[in-house]
Design a protein around this motif. Structure first.
Motif, PDB file in Angstrom:
ATOM      1  N   LEU A  58     -34.733  44.046 -45.122  1.00  0.00           N
ATOM      2  CA  LEU A  58     -34.125  44.105 -43.672  1.00  0.00           C
ATOM      3  C   LEU A  58     -34.552  43.300 -42.742  1.00  0.00           C
ATOM      4  O   LEU A  58     -35.300  43.605 -41.821  1.00  0.00           O
ATOM      5  CB  LEU A  58     -34.369  45.699 -43.577  1.00  0.00           C
ATOM      6  N   ARG A  61     -31.200  37.698 -39.813  1.00  0.00           N
ATOM      7  CA  ARG A  61     -30.790  36.475 -40.698  1.00  0.00           C
ATOM      8  C   ARG A  61     -31.450  35.112 -40.302  1.00  0.00           C
ATOM      9  O   ARG A  61     -31.472  34.385 -41.171  1.00  0.00           O
ATOM     10  CB  ARG A  61     -29.245  36.243 -39.893  1.00  0.00           C
ATOM     11  N   ARG A  88     -31.283  50.073 -51.872  1.00  0.00           N
ATOM     12  CA  ARG A  88     -31.466  50.529 -50.640  1.00  0.00           C
ATOM     13  C   ARG A  88     -31.201  52.054 -50.279  1.00  0.00           C
ATOM     14  O   ARG A  88     -29.934  52.347 -50.795  1.00  0.00           O
ATOM     15  CB  ARG A  88     -30.879  49.962 -49.507  1.00  0.00           C
ATOM     16  N   PHE A  96     -37.064  55.549 -39.771  1.00  0.00           N
ATOM     17  CA  PHE A  96     -37.323  54.756 -38.518  1.00  0.00           C
ATOM     18  C   PHE A  96     -38.190  55.164 -37.354  1.00  0.00           C
ATOM     19  O   PHE A  96     -38.130  56.704 -37.500  1.00  0.00           O
ATOM     20  CB  PHE A  96     -36.283  54.263 -38.186  1.00  0.00           C
ATOM     21  N   ASP A 104     -26.489  57.639 -35.981  1.00  0.00           N
ATOM     22  CA  ASP A 104     -25.540  57.102 -35.329  1.00  0.00           C
ATOM     23  C   ASP A 104     -24.811  58.121 -34.482  1.00  0.00           C
ATOM     24  O   ASP A 104     -24.755  59.212 -34.905  1.00  0.00           O
ATOM     25  CB  ASP A 104     -24.221  56.818 -36.334  1.00  0.00           C
ATOM     26  N   PHE A 107     -21.573  60.533 -35.317  1.00  0.00           N
ATOM     27  CA  PHE A 107     -21.184  61.402 -36.541  1.00  0.00           C
ATOM     28  C   PHE A 107     -22.226  62.462 -36.402  1.00  0.00           C
ATOM     29  O   PHE A 107     -23.458  62.373 -35.994  1.00  0.00           O
ATOM     30  CB  PHE A 107     -21.432  60.387 -37.637  1.00  0.00           C
ATOM     31  N   GLU A 115     -22.283  61.062 -46.381  1.00  0.00           N
ATOM     32  CA  GLU A 115     -22.072  59.785 -46.475  1.00  0.00           C
ATOM     33  C   GLU A 115     -22.819  59.013 -47.535  1.00  0.00           C
ATOM     34  O   GLU A 115     -22.507  58.214 -48.694  1.00  0.00           O
ATOM     35  CB  GLU A 115     -21.865  59.138 -45.018  1.00  0.00           C
TER      36      GLU A 115
ATOM     37  N   TYR B 121     -19.033  40.728 -35.633  1.00  0.00           N
ATOM     38  CA  TYR B 121     -19.972  41.400 -36.610  1.00  0.00           C
ATOM     39  C   TYR B 121     -20.312  39.961 -37.561  1.00  0.00           C
ATOM     40  O   TYR B 121     -21.189  39.890 -37.899  1.00  0.00           O
ATOM     41  CB  TYR B 121     -19.226  42.425 -37.407  1.00  0.00           C
ATOM     42  N   ALA B 122     -19.051  39.005 -37.664  1.00  0.00           N
ATOM     43  CA  ALA B 122     -19.459  38.141 -38.793  1.00  0.00           C
ATOM     44  C   ALA B 122     -20.540  36.922 -37.948  1.00  0.00           C
ATOM     45  O   ALA B 122     -21.217  36.440 -38.650  1.00  0.00           O
ATOM     46  CB  ALA B 122     -17.814  37.260 -39.007  1.00  0.00           C
ATOM     47  N   ARG B 184     -24.019  46.066 -33.218  1.00  0.00           N
ATOM     48  CA  ARG B 184     -24.717  45.391 -34.345  1.00  0.00           C
ATOM     49  C   ARG B 184     -26.206  45.509 -34.373  1.00  0.00           C
ATOM     50  O   ARG B 184     -26.684  45.591 -35.309  1.00  0.00           O
ATOM     51  CB  ARG B 184     -24.302  44.002 -34.664  1.00  0.00           C
ATOM     52  N   GLN B 186     -27.897  47.433 -32.954  1.00  0.00           N
ATOM     53  CA  GLN B 186     -28.529  49.049 -32.768  1.00  0.00           C
ATOM     54  C   GLN B 186     -29.187  49.425 -33.983  1.00  0.00           C
ATOM     55  O   GLN B 186     -28.955  49.168 -35.046  1.00  0.00           O
ATOM     56  CB  GLN B 186     -27.501  50.100 -32.426  1.00  0.00           C
ATOM     57  N   GLU B 190     -29.083  49.025 -38.596  1.00  0.00           N
ATOM     58  CA  GLU B 190     -30.004  48.873 -39.530  1.00  0.00           C
ATOM     59  C   GLU B 190     -30.122  49.920 -40.349  1.00  0.00           C
ATOM     60  O   GLU B 190     -30.576  49.684 -41.455  1.00  0.00           O
ATOM     61  CB  GLU B 190     -31.385  48.547 -38.700  1.00  0.00           C
ATOM     62  N   VAL B 193     -27.877  50.040 -42.910  1.00  0.00           N
ATOM     63  CA  VAL B 193     -28.068  49.047 -44.157  1.00  0.00           C
ATOM     64  C   VAL B 193     -29.212  49.630 -44.830  1.00  0.00           C
ATOM     65  O   VAL B 193     -29.215  49.565 -46.201  1.00  0.00           O
ATOM     66  CB  VAL B 193     -28.459  47.586 -43.331  1.00  0.00           C
ATOM     67  N   ARG B 201     -18.455  49.519 -45.058  1.00  0.00           N
ATOM     68  CA  ARG B 201     -18.467  50.992 -44.475  1.00  0.00           C
ATOM     69  C   ARG B 201     -19.581  50.763 -43.116  1.00  0.00           C
ATOM     70  O   ARG B 201     -18.976  51.674 -42.366  1.00  0.00           O
ATOM     71  CB  ARG B 201     -19.687  51.614 -45.705  1.00  0.00           C
ATOM     72  N   GLY B 205     -16.961  52.422 -40.609  1.00  0.00           N
ATOM     73  CA  GLY B 205     -17.658  53.601 -40.033  1.00  0.00           C
ATOM     74  C   GLY B 205     -18.192  53.445 -38.929  1.00  0.00           C
ATOM     75  O   GLY B 205     -17.973  53.898 -37.681  1.00  0.00           O
ATOM     76  N   HIS B 206     -19.436  52.776 -38.716  1.00  0.00           N
ATOM     77  CA  HIS B 206     -20.372  52.811 -37.654  1.00  0.00           C
ATOM     78  C   HIS B 206     -19.955  51.989 -36.369  1.00  0.00           C
ATOM     79  O   HIS B 206     -19.732  52.476 -35.357  1.00  0.00           O
ATOM     80  CB  HIS B 206     -21.748  52.437 -38.005  1.00  0.00           C
TER      81      HIS B 206
END
Lengths: 334, 294
Positions: A58, A61, A88, A96, A104, A107, A115, B121-122, B184, B186, B190, B193, B201, B205-206
């Protein structure tokens, strides 16, 4: 001795920064058996969080990871993205630091847990919801059935962190990573969450990696302790060994900064200076510039992790030359 | 203590009202927004029900009854330069004006939202390609761009809609991109992920759920602009063509009689003004209700 569940060797992380690459981790090695708790201690920027994130890949990039991470026989660094997503949450899960932002806001708690269960186990919504309810009960959330329908902002910090723990446990991970899970909580709630985590860890037999900068927390739940400084483990061993007979001057300094009631009326001894700039680490021992015991030899080469006992390792060039450590409280009050 | 309030709130019986109910409640406590909403409701209903409530045929001309002042028996708002009933034309005109205000924004929100979220996002070259492409459109003022596009394509309703849609895609994409970039990074993304969520998703979703609010608020603020520009296009002869009733077009044709029948000439303009003002007020209320910070 059983084969370790988690084996990390020579883990390195390099981040491409604006001013060239910065090495965050300089070869971290450790292993952890099933059912044990390893506490990783260190100041901010010592690389403890990065180590944990690297275990799940995690990382941003811009970061590259090298070395070897074996979790339950899975070579994590060799996995493809799709396989990574499968482990994962189910093999390795993470709690965290900030439950307020790691859930989130749009939700409900129940939805987020269900989910994850659905994604990993292909369960139906009804089954996943039932499981979410069980999990909330497991983490001792009062009136769990109604909390399933609650949004994160409707819960208190402690309940939110419990929900976060439930989310992490949702797919029965073998390894649980907790990145300062109690730091954002009130002192009283901290203890509750800590005790809960210890209880769950024992009950479910998970190997747990617990990141903290709080020595007290480490005492409370750890089987083993690793102390990190500037991207390296400087000392590791069993809890008694590291907290009782710390060998590294930094680890000793860390222990001396613990405040207890014994210290009323005495002066605390801080570690001088501030953590080093990771992009400009000194040659040799990274702690040397702040170390009271530093000699010329310390800046010559990075010391190896030398064995002090079968399990106790210390990365100090002057190991054995320094006076043996005495319990920190006495050391300060004399 | 930071947690006191939250703990208290959690200790009281849980009343999860849900998102929409919460929003509705905040709306209800805002009289100005409510008023604006009421006016818009009347305008929209009138437009929808035009065939049944318009007192006369909006296109029936009567040379003898030209430019009658408001209050004339049978013509509550008077008549226009061809003797057509103004009230009927205002009601019918609302249809086209609202249609031209809404449609481009809705279509542009879908397209611009998609492009912006994708870009955000990309990241990397996808982001550069999309966002620099959008920047080209940004080089022109929106009204000028709309006029240029519909001028190039020729007048007419469809081309007008197309022009407006093209004008609105870049700003919406830009907002969508910046909100996505924010979302992204937030921790909950993470965290998602970390639980093994797939990219799809996470986006569907998020990300989508968290960027939808700000994008919708921004898009709704464009409706009033869209109405004004659409009327402007018709006014310039680039949008709806006569004899269809449309407020901008009505304003344009009554403009010549402004010295003879000033009140009549003002009516369609006042409708444009009132409607876009109410939309703006509504948008502010919506932003408030959704708690979007800018």
């Amino acid at each position: 001795m059983s084969k370790p569940l988690v084996q990390v060797s020579d883990l390195r992380v390099v981040v491409r920064g604006a001013d060239g690459p910065v090495t965050i981790l300089h070869g971290v090695d450790f292993s952890l058996e099933a059912g044990k708790v390893l506490c990783v201690l260190g100041e901010s920027g010592s690389g403890k969080s990065m180590t944990m994130r690297a275990l799940m890949r995690l990382v941003p990039r811009s970061a590259t990871i090298s070395g070897r991470v074996l979790i339950d026989g899975v070579d994590v660094l060799a996995l493809r993205e799709r396989e990574l997503a499968r482990i994962r949450g189910s093999l390795v899960a993470m709690i965290f630091q900030e439950p307020a932002t790691a859930l989130d806001p749009t939700f409900t708690i129940g939805h987020q847990i269900a989910e994850t269960v659905r994604a990993h186990e292909g369960a139906s919504w009804a089954d996943a919801r039932r499981r979410a309810l069980d999990l909330l009960e497991l983490v001792q959330v009062p009136s769990a059935a109604r909390r399933l329908q609650a949004y994160p902002h409707e819960l208190s910090g402690g309940l939110r962190q419990r929900a976060m723990i439930a989310l992490a446990l949702s797919c029965r991970p073998k390894v649980l990573i907790a990145d300062e899970p109690t730091t954002a909580l009130d002192a009283t709630v901290q203890i509750q969450v800590l005790l809960l985590l210890r209880e769950l860890q024992r009950e479910l037999g998970m190997a747990t990696l617990f990141v903290t900068h709080d020595v007290g927390v480490a005492c409370e739940i750890a089987d083993e302790v690793a102390v990190m400084y500037a991207g390296r483990i400087v000392e590791r061993g069993s809890t008694e060994e590291v907290l009782g007979r710390a060998g590294h001057p930094y680890a000793r300094g860390l222990l001396r900064s613990v405040v207890t009631s014994d210290l009323v009326g005495t002066r605390l001894v801080p570690i001088d200076g501030s953590p080093p700039e990771l992009s400009a680490l000194p040659p040799g021992c990274s702690f040397a510039p702040r170390c009271n015991h530093a000699i010329e030899r310390c800046s010559a080469a990075v010391p190896e992790l030398a064995a002090l006992s079968a399990s106790h390792r210390v990365r100090c060039a002057r190991l054995g030359e320094l006076e043996p450590a005495i319990p920190h409280a006495q050391e300060v009050s004399t | 203590m930071i947690h006191d309030q939250k703990t208290l709130a959690a200790a009281s019986p849980i009343r999860s009202r849900g998102f929409l109910a919460d929003m509705g409640r905040r709306f209800a406590h805002d009289p100005i927004t409510l008023g604006a909403g009421g006016v818009l409701l009347v305008v929209a209903l009138a437009a929808l029900l035009a065939p049944w409530i318009a007192p006369a045929d909006p296109n029936a001309t009567s040379i003898v009854n030209r430019l009658r002042p408001p209050g004339t028996p049978g013509h509550p708002l008077g008549t226009d330069e061809l003797g057509r009933d103004l009230l009927s034309r205002v009601i019918w005109g609302g249809r086209l004006t609202l249609f031209m205000g809404f449609t481009p924004v809705v279509v542009a929100t879908l397209i611009g939202g998609f492009l912006g979220i994708l870009a955000g996002y990309a990241g990397g070259w996808v982001n550069s390609a999309i966002m620099r492409g959008m920047d080209v459109f940004y080089a022109f003022p929106s009204v000028l761009l709309a006029v240029a596009i519909s001028g190039a394509l020729g007048g007419g309703l469809v081309n007008g809609l197309l022009a407006l849609t093209l004008v609105f895609i870049p700003p919406i994409a830009r907002v969508a991109e910046s909100v996505t970039l924010q979302v992204r990074t937030q921790p909950y993304v993470e965290a998602a992920v970390a639980t093994g969520a797939s990219a799809t998703r996470i986006v569907v979703g998020h990300v989508l759920k968290n960027v939808a609010g700000p994008i919708l608020v921004y898009a709704s603020s464009l409706i009033s602009i869209s109405i004004v520009i659409a009327s402007g296009l018709s006014f310039l002869g680039l949008g709806v063509s006569p004899p269809d009733a449309e407020w901008g077009l009505m304003l344009s044709s009554l403009r010549q009689s402004v010295y003879v029948a000033p009140v009549n000439a003002v009516i369609p303009g006042a409708m444009i003004f009132l409607t876009s003002l109410c939309f703006n007020t509504m948008t502010d209320g919506l932003r408030h209700a959704l708690n979007v910070k800018e």
